[in-house]
Design a protein around this motif. Structure first.
Motif, mmCIF file in Angstrom:
data_model
loop_
_atom_site.group_PDB
_atom_site.id
_atom_site.type_symbol
_atom_site.label_atom_id
_atom_site.label_comp_id
_atom_site.label_asym_id
_atom_site.label_seq_id
_atom_site.Cartn_x
_atom_site.Cartn_y
_atom_site.Cartn_z
ATOM 1 N N HIS A 1 -20.906 4.514 5.499
ATOM 2 C CA HIS A 1 -21.150 5.234 4.249
ATOM 3 C C HIS A 1 -19.999 6.137 3.868
ATOM 4 O O HIS A 1 -19.936 6.609 2.734
ATOM 5 C CB HIS A 1 -22.456 6.016 4.336
ATOM 6 N N GLY A 2 -19.102 6.395 4.785
ATOM 7 C CA GLY A 2 -17.968 7.255 4.490
ATOM 8 C C GLY A 2 -16.861 6.499 3.765
ATOM 9 O O GLY A 2 -16.975 5.310 3.475
ATOM 10 N N SER A 3 -15.802 7.224 3.502
ATOM 11 C CA SER A 3 -14.683 6.666 2.762
ATOM 12 C C SER A 3 -14.046 5.488 3.518
ATOM 13 O O SER A 3 -13.661 4.481 2.921
ATOM 14 C CB SER A 3 -13.651 7.765 2.531
ATOM 15 N N TYR A 4 -13.973 5.620 4.846
ATOM 16 C CA TYR A 4 -13.354 4.544 5.622
ATOM 17 C C TYR A 4 -14.196 3.282 5.575
ATOM 18 O O TYR A 4 -13.663 2.168 5.484
ATOM 19 C CB TYR A 4 -13.123 4.991 7.071
ATOM 20 N N HIS B 1 -6.285 -0.278 8.941
ATOM 21 C CA HIS B 1 -7.745 -0.292 8.868
ATOM 22 C C HIS B 1 -8.350 -1.408 9.707
ATOM 23 O O HIS B 1 -9.399 -1.237 10.315
ATOM 24 C CB HIS B 1 -8.201 -0.378 7.414
ATOM 25 N N ILE C 1 -4.718 0.805 0.359
ATOM 26 C CA ILE C 1 -5.389 0.768 1.655
ATOM 27 C C ILE C 1 -4.528 -0.061 2.609
ATOM 28 O O ILE C 1 -4.334 -1.257 2.392
ATOM 29 C CB ILE C 1 -6.797 0.147 1.523
ATOM 30 N N GLY C 2 -4.001 0.580 3.644
ATOM 31 C CA GLY C 2 -3.150 -0.138 4.598
ATOM 32 C C GLY C 2 -3.989 -1.138 5.383
ATOM 33 O O GLY C 2 -4.868 -0.747 6.130
ATOM 34 N N VAL D 1 -13.290 3.895 -3.861
ATOM 35 C CA VAL D 1 -12.478 3.417 -2.748
ATOM 36 C C VAL D 1 -10.982 3.469 -3.085
ATOM 37 O O VAL D 1 -10.141 3.570 -2.204
ATOM 38 C CB VAL D 1 -12.933 1.999 -2.322
ATOM 39 N N PHE E 1 -23.832 6.141 14.353
ATOM 40 C CA PHE E 1 -22.378 6.120 14.188
ATOM 41 C C PHE E 1 -21.974 5.116 13.107
ATOM 42 O O PHE E 1 -21.202 5.416 12.205
ATOM 43 C CB PHE E 1 -21.717 5.753 15.523
ATOM 44 N N GLU F 1 -14.744 14.436 -0.086
ATOM 45 C CA GLU F 1 -15.537 13.299 -0.565
ATOM 46 C C GLU F 1 -16.198 13.636 -1.895
ATOM 47 O O GLU F 1 -16.252 12.809 -2.799
ATOM 48 C CB GLU F 1 -16.590 12.927 0.487
ATOM 49 N N VAL G 1 -16.875 10.422 10.142
ATOM 50 C CA VAL G 1 -18.127 10.087 10.820
ATOM 51 C C VAL G 1 -18.939 11.349 11.096
ATOM 52 O O VAL G 1 -20.140 11.397 10.834
ATOM 53 C CB VAL G 1 -17.852 9.331 12.137
ATOM 54 N N HIS H 1 -9.339 6.462 -1.757
ATOM 55 C CA HIS H 1 -9.255 6.560 -0.304
ATOM 56 C C HIS H 1 -7.842 6.875 0.184
ATOM 57 O O HIS H 1 -7.658 7.587 1.162
ATOM 58 C CB HIS H 1 -9.749 5.248 0.309
ATOM 59 N N LYS I 1 -14.994 -2.324 3.508
ATOM 60 C CA LYS I 1 -15.656 -3.300 2.639
ATOM 61 C C LYS I 1 -14.695 -3.828 1.582
ATOM 62 O O LYS I 1 -14.720 -5.004 1.237
ATOM 63 C CB LYS I 1 -16.863 -2.667 1.961
ATOM 64 N N ALA I 2 -13.851 -2.930 1.071
ATOM 65 C CA ALA I 2 -12.877 -3.356 0.066
ATOM 66 C C ALA I 2 -11.963 -4.426 0.640
ATOM 67 O O ALA I 2 -11.658 -5.423 -0.026
ATOM 68 C CB ALA I 2 -12.062 -2.163 -0.419
ATOM 69 N N TYR J 1 -14.035 17.267 5.154
ATOM 70 C CA TYR J 1 -14.212 15.891 4.676
ATOM 71 C C TYR J 1 -15.243 15.835 3.559
ATOM 72 O O TYR J 1 -15.044 15.169 2.545
ATOM 73 C CB TYR J 1 -14.632 14.975 5.830
ATOM 74 N N LEU K 1 -22.958 6.233 9.570
ATOM 75 C CA LEU K 1 -22.088 7.293 9.057
ATOM 76 C C LEU K 1 -20.708 6.745 8.721
ATOM 77 O O LEU K 1 -20.110 7.093 7.712
ATOM 78 C CB LEU K 1 -21.983 8.429 10.081
ATOM 79 N N LEU K 2 -20.217 5.871 9.583
ATOM 80 C CA LEU K 2 -18.884 5.306 9.347
ATOM 81 C C LEU K 2 -18.866 4.470 8.070
ATOM 82 O O LEU K 2 -17.972 4.604 7.231
ATOM 83 C CB LEU K 2 -18.459 4.448 10.549
ATOM 84 N N PHE L 1 -13.675 -5.530 -6.240
ATOM 85 C CA PHE L 1 -14.414 -5.652 -4.986
ATOM 86 C C PHE L 1 -15.840 -6.012 -5.357
ATOM 87 O O PHE L 1 -16.657 -5.167 -5.680
ATOM 88 C CB PHE L 1 -14.340 -4.342 -4.203
ATOM 89 N N HIS M 1 0.820 -1.214 0.000
ATOM 90 C CA HIS M 1 0.000 0.000 0.000
ATOM 91 C C HIS M 1 0.853 1.263 0.000
ATOM 92 O O HIS M 1 0.454 2.287 -0.541
ATOM 93 C CB HIS M 1 -0.995 -0.009 1.167
ATOM 94 N N LYS N 1 -16.067 2.330 3.168
ATOM 95 C CA LYS N 1 -15.881 1.675 1.873
ATOM 96 C C LYS N 1 -14.540 0.950 1.829
ATOM 97 O O LYS N 1 -14.422 -0.123 1.241
ATOM 98 C CB LYS N 1 -16.002 2.700 0.757
ATOM 99 N N ALA N 2 -13.546 1.558 2.465
ATOM 100 C CA ALA N 2 -12.239 0.894 2.526
ATOM 101 C C ALA N 2 -12.362 -0.421 3.304
ATOM 102 O O ALA N 2 -11.773 -1.442 2.926
ATOM 103 C CB ALA N 2 -11.218 1.804 3.190
ATOM 104 N N ILE O 1 -12.606 0.114 17.327
ATOM 105 C CA ILE O 1 -13.942 0.725 17.421
ATOM 106 C C ILE O 1 -14.948 -0.337 17.854
ATOM 107 O O ILE O 1 -15.799 -0.106 18.723
ATOM 108 C CB ILE O 1 -14.361 1.348 16.068
#
Lengths: 253, 367
Positions: free
Chosen positions: B207-210, B234, B229-230, A101, B201, A125, A115, A104, B215-216, A121, B204-205, A90, A73, B212-213, B241
């Motif tokens: 649906h955000g970029s993180y 992640h 993506i490290g 993604v 929470f 985005e 969040v 990202h 899920k990837a 952000y 929001l988490l 994916f 990465h 998606k990462a 969390i």
């Protein structure tokens, strides 16, 4: 100056030497081919460059920076992106999210701001979203942006993989058999496509390919591997007339 | 200086956006409606039913925290009971009054630096989350290098280690005797408030970029890594969390029960949460919320089966455990007909509701 350079990289798996003393030199904006019969060590070479494997010997340099021991990465963050021989999308993500993604890694915000959706952000985005849409437009996948990526036909999946790699803002793009499984017409289109993205994104491309038509048509320089050893390098014309290459591909009497 | 003013303006815009954006407005209305329903239920239900209502909320928190780790990042972790134990004990020890502590620790006195501490319940819950997150970080660092079943075994092992350590730390946790008389502060507002906060929470988490990462990484680790993506970063993030919320869930559960002991946090507890997550759909927040409520209520409703049943022609003298048999059959049926749980990876959204309601309207017009 060479943008990507491998200094005698060797990969040994136990007693088997998959690649030995490979020396690749990529000049900026070149399209370079890496060819050879099955099992010649081409994908292994890719894996060494992108940090998946640590070379047994030798070093990889990106713009004179030693990236041999870097994680995959990190190498992508420097600006080397790749696609895979056996498509690795994916699957459960939509086409758009697949590209999104890949942006990202350039996101500077931390997860807390993602969040609570800080203005910064949200702006970022939105940028990522627009950039992803533009990329899909360029590779001609905008009409399927909301489909699940696994439902796409094969040729589109290949293009999506390239779009996804482009989304990481690479300087160097490594393509692992982009024309695999394509018919002659599709391969022809692909040649044009590769040349076009090179110019549009100011890329340097290294590609593994079996389709000789594609390789000879688009590459400026070609390396030929056989059993891990570099048997030839040069422009398409030189390669076509190289006795060793002909022997490797067709065998000797 | 210039940037600062720009930021404050944007924050104003952000707030305005929250109330003018239709979807977030719907969400706010939905939350208010939910709270009103809970308020009404709180007034009308009896104590036993309110307890179940509380349990539903707690299981929502626990299921979502596990779903983040197992469903979204695709890490097969079975260490939940351990993090819950850390949370439950932290909160209990911090909120119990010195007198109650003295009564509990009759075999061996409590360590002095803890014996006289007493903080408010919210602080205790927050500390529970933080301590569990810390435990998650310490355990995650070595085990997240493993994958699949190996990870499952390692996390399961760590959860047991936590339990055994708690059993033996007589002067801190009171060992196998457990803790009794936890402050009775948990009510529906606490549990459902935190549950709703957790749901928001997570949405929001994810649906955000993180998200998606995450899920990837679940879909394809090698490709995710090749996209910059490290993996370790992640995975650790999600694990920490997740443990944070598991700790909070554990703290609430402890206070609801009023008494905790190490035996409570056996693998069976983790299994209950896995059951909810699988039942609802691995990787679906909506599915998990629905499943948490259904499973919790069913567990209680089916209690009838354990007792004596009289059908007129045949009389069954209570068979303890029959309810679990029926429950397992139900679970099997769900898995047979919906391989991927109730919701799969699908989610509820306002857009989806609009589509469905529009379709319904058209259909009635056609008729």
């Amino acid at each position: 100056m060479a943008i990507l350079r491998t200094d005698n990289i060797t990969m040994k798996f136990g007693g088997l030497t998959a690649v030995s003393n490979l020396k690749i030199n990529l000049e900026e904006n070149q399209i370079v081919g890496l060819i050879g019969p099955n099992g010649a060590g081409k994908t292994t070479a890719f894996n060494m460059i992108t940090g998946v494997y640590l070379p047994t010997e030798g070093k990889v340099f990106y713009k004179d920076m030693d990236i041999t021991r870097k994680k995959p990465h990190e190498i992508t963050q420097f600006g080397i992106a790749r696609t895979f021989q056996n498509i690795r999308l994916f699957k459960e993500l939509t086409v758009l999210d697949n590209v999104f993604v890949a942006n990202h890694l350039r996101l500077k915000s931390n997860w807390v701001s993602s969040v609570i959706k800080t203005p910064r952000y949200i702006t970022k985005e939105k940028e990522m979203h627009i950039k992803s849409l533009e990329l899909l437009e360029k590779v001609g996948l905008i009409h399927v942006k909301d489909e699940d990526s696994y439902s796409l036909p094969y040729g589109m999946q290949r293009r999506l993989e390239i779009a996804r790699a482009l989304a990481t803002d690479p300087k160097v793009l490594l393509l692992d058999e982009p024309a695999a499984g394509m018919n002659p017409q599709e391969s022809q289109d692909l040649m044009g496509f590769i040349a076009r993205i090179r110019d549009d994104f100011n890329l340097t491309i290294l590609m593994i390919e079996h389709h000789m038509q594609v390789v000879m048509g688009v590459c400026e320089k070609i390396y030929v591997l056989d059993y891990g050893i570099t048997i030839a390098e040069g422009n398409p014309f030189e390669i076509q007339n190289n006795q060793k290459v002909i022997e490797a591909y067709l065998g000797v009497d | 200086m210039k940037e600062k003013t720009l930021d404050t303006i944007s924050w104003k815009w952000w707030l305005k956006n929250l109330f003018t954006n239709k979807n977030s407005l719907y969400t706010i209305i939905a939350i208010i409606v939910t709270l009103i329903i809970i308020g009404v239920l709180n007034k009308t239900l009896d104590n036993y039913q309110i307890r179940i209502l509380n349990l539903c909320a707690i299981y929502i928190i626990l299921a979502l925290s596990m779903n983040l780790i197992n469903g979204f990042v695709g890490l097969f972790s079975l260490g939940h009971a351990g993090f819950m134990a850390v949370g439950a004990y932290t909160c209990a020890l911090l909120t119990m009054s010195p007198e109650v502590k003295q009564m509990n620790f009759f075999l061996k006195p409590m360590v002095p630096w803890l014996a006289n501490v007493q903080v408010s319940f919210p602080t205790g819950v927050l500390m529970a989350g933080i301590m569990a997150a810390l435990a998650g970080a310490i355990i995650g660092a070595p085990v997240l290098r493993l994958k699949d079943d190996y990870l499952a075994i390692a996390t399961l092992g760590f959860a047991e280690i936590i339990r055994i350590v708690f059993t033996n730390l007589q002067s801190i946790t009171n060992g196998a005797l457990g803790l009794k008389g936890l402050p009775n502060t948990v009510n529906v507002w606490w549990t459902w408030g935190i549950a709703i906060a957790t749901i928001i929470f997570m949405i929001l988490l994810i649906h955000g970029s993180y998200g998606k990462a995450f899920k990837a990484i679940r879909e394809d680790e090698i490709a995710a890594e090749a996209m910059g993506i490290g993996l370790f970063k992640h995975k650790m993030m999600a694990f920490i969390i997740g443990s944070f919320f598991a700790g909070i869930g554990g703290a609430l559960l402890g206070h609801l029960m009023g008494t905790i002991d190490p035996l409570m946090f056996r693998f069976l507890l983790t299994f209950n949460i896995v059951l909810i997550v699988v039942f609802g759909g691995i990787g679906s927040i909506t599915g998990n919320v629905i499943a948490a409520v259904i499973v919790t209520i069913m567990m209680e409703v089916l209690r009838v089966l354990d007792g004596r049943m009289d059908f007129g022609f045949i009389e069954i003298q209570g068979i303890p455990g029959l309810r679990m048999v029926v429950f397992s059959i139900m679970l099997m049926a769900v898995i047979l007909f919906w391989q991927r749980g109730l919701m799969g990876t699908k989610e509820f959204s306002w857009a989806w509701l609009k589509r469905v309601s529009r379709r319904m309207v058209f259909r009635t017009k056609d008729c």
